[in-house]
Design an enzyme around this catalytic site. Structure first.
Site, PDB file in Angstrom:
ATOM      1  N   GLU A 263     -17.286 -31.500   3.463  1.00  0.00           N
ATOM      2  CA  GLU A 263     -16.228 -32.394   3.937  1.00  0.00           C
ATOM      3  C   GLU A 263     -15.065 -31.612   4.557  1.00  0.00           C
ATOM      4  OE1 GLU A 263     -13.298 -36.027   2.381  1.00  0.00           O
ATOM      5  OE2 GLU A 263     -14.716 -35.107   0.989  1.00  0.00           O
ATOM      6  N   LYS A 306     -19.438 -34.914   5.693  1.00  0.00           N
ATOM      7  CA  LYS A 306     -18.474 -36.000   5.538  1.00  0.00           C
ATOM      8  C   LYS A 306     -17.210 -35.662   6.325  1.00  0.00           C
ATOM      9  CE  LYS A 306     -16.015 -38.898   2.195  1.00  0.00           C
ATOM     10  NZ  LYS A 306     -15.856 -39.306   0.777  1.00  0.00           N
TER      11      LYS A 306
END
Length: 440
Positions: A263, A306
């Site tokens: 992420e 992500k």
């Protein structure tokens, strides 16, 4: 890319091999398909050139490399980390399962402190009993598994049970939802920078991953936050520090059986920086992240990404979903390898409806080499929490709202969302960064 064999001794819980899509026997490799389908980024002549060049290099490579596999006339380089990892096939199956069409991730990994702030908005105290009840409401919602394939949990929650004594991991698995776990321990400022941060949590991570896997977790999450503005941020120091942390975390997770969610969040913040600025910075950040992932021999088919959608600063009018989609898909095509099975966008301050509309708009740019889907927290939980407000008589209505939101985003992932939205309206929200260690 060759289809994965299903005869591995590493079996992933209840996931049958039939649940994982693999390339057809007559189809080309995934990378070649990606090149052809990228809306003219590579024409047939260019693809032919690269095929010819590869064929010419094959004999030379065959002589010089000691770590080369050969499959269907292609050269496939495999690192020792991948070759010797007993979880390699399981990691690929897990990532493919979570990225299945029409499915996304429920991000419910808020720390105890953050959960307490959310509970306070509906007049509830930050107690373990209230946190437990809130997570039970989410995980036991009837039909949630029709639209959600994975749920990210906080450490406390991973080891909790329902009021009836059923472990949360079992409740999720009964719905066909894989449990995941947040493994970073928070943000700390980078000395010598203007408020930029690095993510902590590498110390003892391998041992924690082994414990989480034993408890039933099959994927993990580590959030890196990149500050952006119209002038000087992010610094190269912040980019390199966070890219390194994400790569080292990803390798440790894969060595211990957990699919890492990578992420690199170019965070939505105040200011008047343009959507073009966010796109440029996101491409730059992604390129460094994947350079480090390659340096650590991370198995790309066994990760999930992500990232943020491409949005301008909060002082700029909210762009139309079509504009967000144009810049977001372009950024992904320019910076994300086709080997990654799924890109699970964070909601990152968007309203519940905006997150759905933007996700739906992304699909118009398909087919893409990866699934463009969601890993939403606030965009699935905000109105659900307000409906519940800690009252038992609101339990069913709150669960129905959660499932309705999940269904809307499932339809959006398929490009079939038409509305009306379960939670219309709303505005973008500035997310305050919280510094500190675990649980902050």
């Amino acid at each position: 890319m060759a289809a994965m064999a299903c005869g591995s001794s590493m079996v992933l819980g209840s996931i049958p091999c039939s649940a994982v899509a693999t390339p057809s026997a007559s189809g080309a490799g995934r990378t070649e398909n990606a090149a052809i389908t990228r809306s003219g980024f590579l024409g047939s002549a260019s693809v032919g050139f690269y095929k010819t060049a590869a064929a010419q290099l094959l004999p030379q490579t065959r002589k010089s490399s000691q770590n080369v596999d050969y499959h269907r006339g292609q050269v496939v380089m495999t690192s020792e980390f991948e070759k010797t990892n007993p979880f390699a096939d399981e990691l690929r199956r897990t990532a493919a399962f979570i990225s299945a069409p029409g499915k996304g991730i429920l991000a419910s990994d808020e720390s105890n402190a953050t959960t307490g702030k959310r509970l306070a908005t509906v007049g509830l105290d930050n107690t373990e009993a209230n946190r437990q009840a809130w997570r039970e409401l989410l995980y036991s919602a009837p039909g949630l598994g029709d639209y959600i394939s994975g749920t990210i949990m906080f450490e406390e929650t991973l080891f909790q049970s329902s009021r009836a004594g059923v472990p949360f991991v079992d409740i999720l698995k009964q719905q066909g939802i894989l449990p995941g776990i947040k493994v970073d321990t928070g943000l700390q400022p980078i000395d010598g920078t203007d408020g930029e941060t690095a993510t902590q949590g590498l110390d003892g991570l391998a041992e924690r991953c082994r414990r989480y896997y034993q408890q039933g977790a099959r994927f993990a999450k580590w959030r890196a936050v990149i500050k952006v503005d119209s002038e000087k941020h992010p610094s190269s120091t912040a980019i390199m520090e966070n890219a390194h942390g994400l790569a080292r975390y990803a390798q440790i997770c894969q060595a211990n059986g957990l699919v890492p969610i990578v992420e690199p969040e170019v965070t939505l913040g105040d200011g008047d920086y343009s959507i073009e600025r966010t796109a440029y910075i996101s491409e730059k950040v992604n390129s460094h992240v994947f350079r480090f992932l390659n340096e650590y021999n991370v198995i790309l088919e066994g990760i999930l990404l992500k990232p943020n959608m491409i949005l301008p600063g909060l002082d700029v009018p909210t762009p139309a979903p079509e504009e967000v989609a144009k810049y977001t898909v372009r950024t992904m095509l320019r910076s994300i390898p086709a080997a990654v099975p799924g890109i699970h966008f964070l909601s990152g301050g968007m309203s519940e409806e905006e997150a759905t509309l933007n996700l739906n708009a992304l699909q118009a740019y398909g087919p893409t080499p990866w699934s463009l889907t969601f890993s939403y927290g606030r965009a699935l939980q905000s109105s659900t929490l307000k409906i519940w407000s800690g009252k038992e008589e609101n339990w069913d209505a709150a669960q129905q709202r959660l499932v309705a939101l999940a269904k809307a985003n499932s339809e959006a992932q398929l490009g079939k969302y038409t509305g009306p939205h379960p939670s219309p309206g709303g505005t973008r929200i500035l997310q305050q960064l919280r510094l500190g260690g675990a649980g902050k």
